[in-house]
Design an enzyme around this catalytic site. Structure first.
Site: not given
Ligand SMILES: NC(=O)c1ccc[n+]([C@@H]2O[C@H](COP(=O)([O-])OP(=O)(O)OC[C@H]3O[C@@H](n4cnc5c(N)ncnc54)[C@H](OP(=O)(O)O)[C@@H]3O)[C@@H](O)[C@H]2O)c1
Length: 262
Positions: A170, A166
């Site tokens: 990133k 991961y």
């Molecule tokens: N939350 C945090 O603390 C945090 C911190 C740093 C960075 N981020 C970044 O912010 C972004 C959102 O994070 P989050 O926490 O909201 O993550 P999340 O809840 O896991 O949401 C990510 C979404 O990506 C979709 N996804 C996964 N594989 C896919 C594919 N092959 N095609 C299309 N959609 C796909 C999934 O939806 P489906 O299953 O419906 O496709 C999922 O709902 C990510 O890039 C994460 O790395 C988050």
């Protein structure tokens, strides 16, 4: 004065697209962009969830919100999604590459090649494919704004976590952002990334509920001693997409409560 400032952040008339926007930060990016005036495509693999999010955001903001399938790891699916956008609005102003697989808990020495590849395929290759194909629309328009999702884990080694696929994915997204900001400036396309720290999404709240000790320890590394909330990330996306950020290109905007200071 207030009106001038509001105008700087106004996204009325803009068309935005957020991948993986059925839940979590993606849904919040869609909501914030719509609140600022944009019409938004919500794309994800789970279509019923994307449709529910679209309905909710439309009710709240009155903007046009479309929900549609995309698998960012599948080039044909990305190309179909581009065609859908061409047929529906004929243009795309803001692309948020949010879809990702989350951080694993497996130490690197126990990570399988399949797990490694799956993470790279979604987080890095998926961002590449969406940039490649939606980017062609923006190049033809000679305008656009791309916002990629990087992460704190791509910048520093997180304490009390297993790093690995991961974090490497990133870090690479940050590199891709910089490269393309340089290459696409000639087409009037800005490419930036957001680097969130620990954010209280529903999934993270559920994790914390089961791992209270992890949460407590994490606070020791965040000078503000609080996790961020999704709305704060949404505000950053609106800022980057707006005229207020028109001179920001190739940046990775860190929003981590100060975690990376030390
Ligand atoms: N939350 C945090 O603390 C945090 C911190 C740093 C960075 N981020 C970044 O912010 C972004 C959102 O994070 P989050 O926490 O909201 O993550 P999340 O809840 O896991 O949401 C990510 C979404 O990506 C979709 N996804 C996964 N594989 C896919 C594919 N092959 N095609 C299309 N959609 C796909 C999934 O939806 P489906 O299953 O419906 O496709 C999922 O709902 C990510 O890039 C994460 O790395 C988050």
């Amino acid at each position: 004065m207030e009106t001038i400032m509001k105008k700087q952040f106004d996204l009325t008339g803009k068309i935005a697209l957020v991948t993986g926007a059925g839940q979590g930060l993606g849904k919040e990016f869609a909501r914030s962009l719509a609140s600022a005036g944009a019409d938004v495509f919500i794309m994800a693999r789970n279509v019923p969830r994307a449709e529910k999010a679209a309905e909710e955001i439309h009710e709240e903001t009155g903007r046009k919100i479309w929900a549609r399938f995309i698998d960012v790891t599948d080039e044909h699916s990305v190309m179909d999604a581009v065609q859908f956008v061409r047929d529906t609005t004929g243009r795309l102003d803001i692309l948020v590459n949010n879809a990702a697989l989350g951080r694993g808990v497996t130490p690197l020495q126990d990570t399988t090649l399949e797990e490694w590849n799956a993470t790279m395929n979604t987080n890095l290759n998926g961002t590449f494919l969406c940039m490649k194909h939606f980017g062609k629309m923006m190049i033809a328009q000679k305008s656009g704004c791309v916002i990629n999702l990087a992460s704190l884990g791509g910048k520093v080694c997180l304490k009390n976590c297993c790093t690995g696929a991961y974090d490497v994915s990133k870090a690479a997204v940050e590199g891709l952002t910089r490269c393309m900001a340089g290459e696409w400036a000639q087409y009037n396309i800005r490419v930036n990334s957001i680097c969130p720290g620990y954010i209280l999404t529903d999934i993270n709240k559920a994790y914390i509920a089961e791992h209270g000790d992890f949460y407590e320890k994490s606070l020791d590394h965040i000078p503000t001693r609080v996790w961020g909330n999704p709305e704060q990330m949404g505000d950053i996306a609106v800022f980057i997409a707006s005229d207020a950020a028109s001179y920001i290109n190739g940046s990775n905007l860190v929003a981590d409560g100060g975690y990376t200071i030390f």
